[in-house]
Design an enzyme around this catalytic site. Sequence first.
Site, PDB file in Angstrom:
ATOM      1  N   LYS A  13       0.694  -1.185   0.086  1.00  0.00           N
ATOM      2  CA  LYS A  13       0.138  -0.056   0.077  1.00  0.00           C
ATOM      3  C   LYS A  13       1.002   1.288   0.083  1.00  0.00           C
ATOM      4  O   LYS A  13       0.605   2.209  -0.760  1.00  0.00           O
ATOM      5  CB  LYS A  13      -0.883  -0.082   1.339  1.00  0.00           C
ATOM      6  CG  LYS A  13      -1.803  -1.096   1.187  1.00  0.00           C
ATOM      7  CD  LYS A  13      -2.957  -0.810   2.417  1.00  0.00           C
ATOM      8  CE  LYS A  13      -2.244  -0.324   3.882  1.00  0.00           C
ATOM      9  NZ  LYS A  13      -2.029  -1.402   4.610  1.00  0.00           N
ATOM     10  N   ARG A  87      -9.070  -0.058  10.325  1.00  0.00           N
ATOM     11  CA  ARG A  87      -8.535  -1.219  10.466  1.00  0.00           C
ATOM     12  C   ARG A  87      -9.840  -2.238  11.095  1.00  0.00           C
ATOM     13  O   ARG A  87      -9.596  -3.364  10.749  1.00  0.00           O
ATOM     14  CB  ARG A  87      -7.387  -1.510  11.262  1.00  0.00           C
ATOM     15  CG  ARG A  87      -6.238  -0.804  10.549  1.00  0.00           C
ATOM     16  CD  ARG A  87      -5.141  -1.339  11.088  1.00  0.00           C
ATOM     17  NE  ARG A  87      -3.865  -0.604  10.542  1.00  0.00           N
ATOM     18  CZ  ARG A  87      -2.741  -0.511  10.724  1.00  0.00           C
ATOM     19  NH1 ARG A  87      -2.359  -1.262  11.854  1.00  0.00           N
ATOM     20  NH2 ARG A  87      -1.746  -0.103  10.083  1.00  0.00           N
ATOM     21  N   ARG A 170      -0.012 -12.793  13.043  1.00  0.00           N
ATOM     22  CA  ARG A 170      -0.292 -11.381  12.865  1.00  0.00           C
ATOM     23  C   ARG A 170      -1.290 -11.267  11.528  1.00  0.00           C
ATOM     24  O   ARG A 170      -2.160 -10.412  11.704  1.00  0.00           O
ATOM     25  CB  ARG A 170       1.158 -10.743  12.065  1.00  0.00           C
ATOM     26  CG  ARG A 170       1.837 -10.180  13.558  1.00  0.00           C
ATOM     27  CD  ARG A 170       2.606  -8.858  13.103  1.00  0.00           C
ATOM     28  NE  ARG A 170       3.251  -8.719  12.004  1.00  0.00           N
ATOM     29  CZ  ARG A 170       4.704  -9.237  11.959  1.00  0.00           C
ATOM     30  NH1 ARG A 170       5.215  -9.646  13.036  1.00  0.00           N
ATOM     31  NH2 ARG A 170       5.315  -8.856  10.771  1.00  0.00           N
TER      32      ARG A 170
END
Length: 212
Positions: A13, A87, A170
């Site tokens: 990104k 998020r 993660r």
Amino acid sequence: MLIVFLGAPGAGKGTQAKTLATKKNLMHLATGDLLRAEVTAASELGLTAKAFMDRGDLVPDDVMIGMIQARLLSTGSGGVLLDGFPRTIRQAKALDQALTTTGMEIHRSIYFEVSEEELVRRLAGRSTCPNCQRAYHDSFNPPQRLDICDDCDEKLIRREDDRPEAVRNRLKVYETQTIPVLDHYRHAGKLVEVDGEQSINAVQSDLTNAVE
Ligand SMILES: [Zn+2]
């Protein structure tokens, strides 16, 4: 115009955001940078955020939203590329709410689709030399001999966080949080999914089409 970038760590990104922002004359609003800038400037929100960070806590959503809102209001009518937020679904809904006071609306939410295998390949496999600090990567920049520094023959060290299993964990957390966010924007008719495993130029061209 407000564009939102969504994607896992390692999805690319940041790199794409810089290029697209320049090309389309958008302000690149990376929330990590924004947070650091507010803390450094010791603004009211920055000081509030710092108090949480000093205790090792996450900065609460309303503090982050406050910073984003203030920055959006100060940019006037220019276009903004929001990178790193929201998020979670809570953050996405809070952002929608906050935007009503700025007169801005999300134009597109762009999701960088990259497979777990590719993300693990990109994120795991880093190692460094404890002696000269030279950095290596198993796929992109391997040493000539496995786990040995090319410059000083020292055994390379790997951070616990960079091990494939830790990376996979993660990514699982990220995925669990992100699926509802994607659904939220899909229902609003704003979601565009871009294949993040293509070449940098191909991704950029898809992005350019997506914001037009
Ligand atoms: Zn070395």
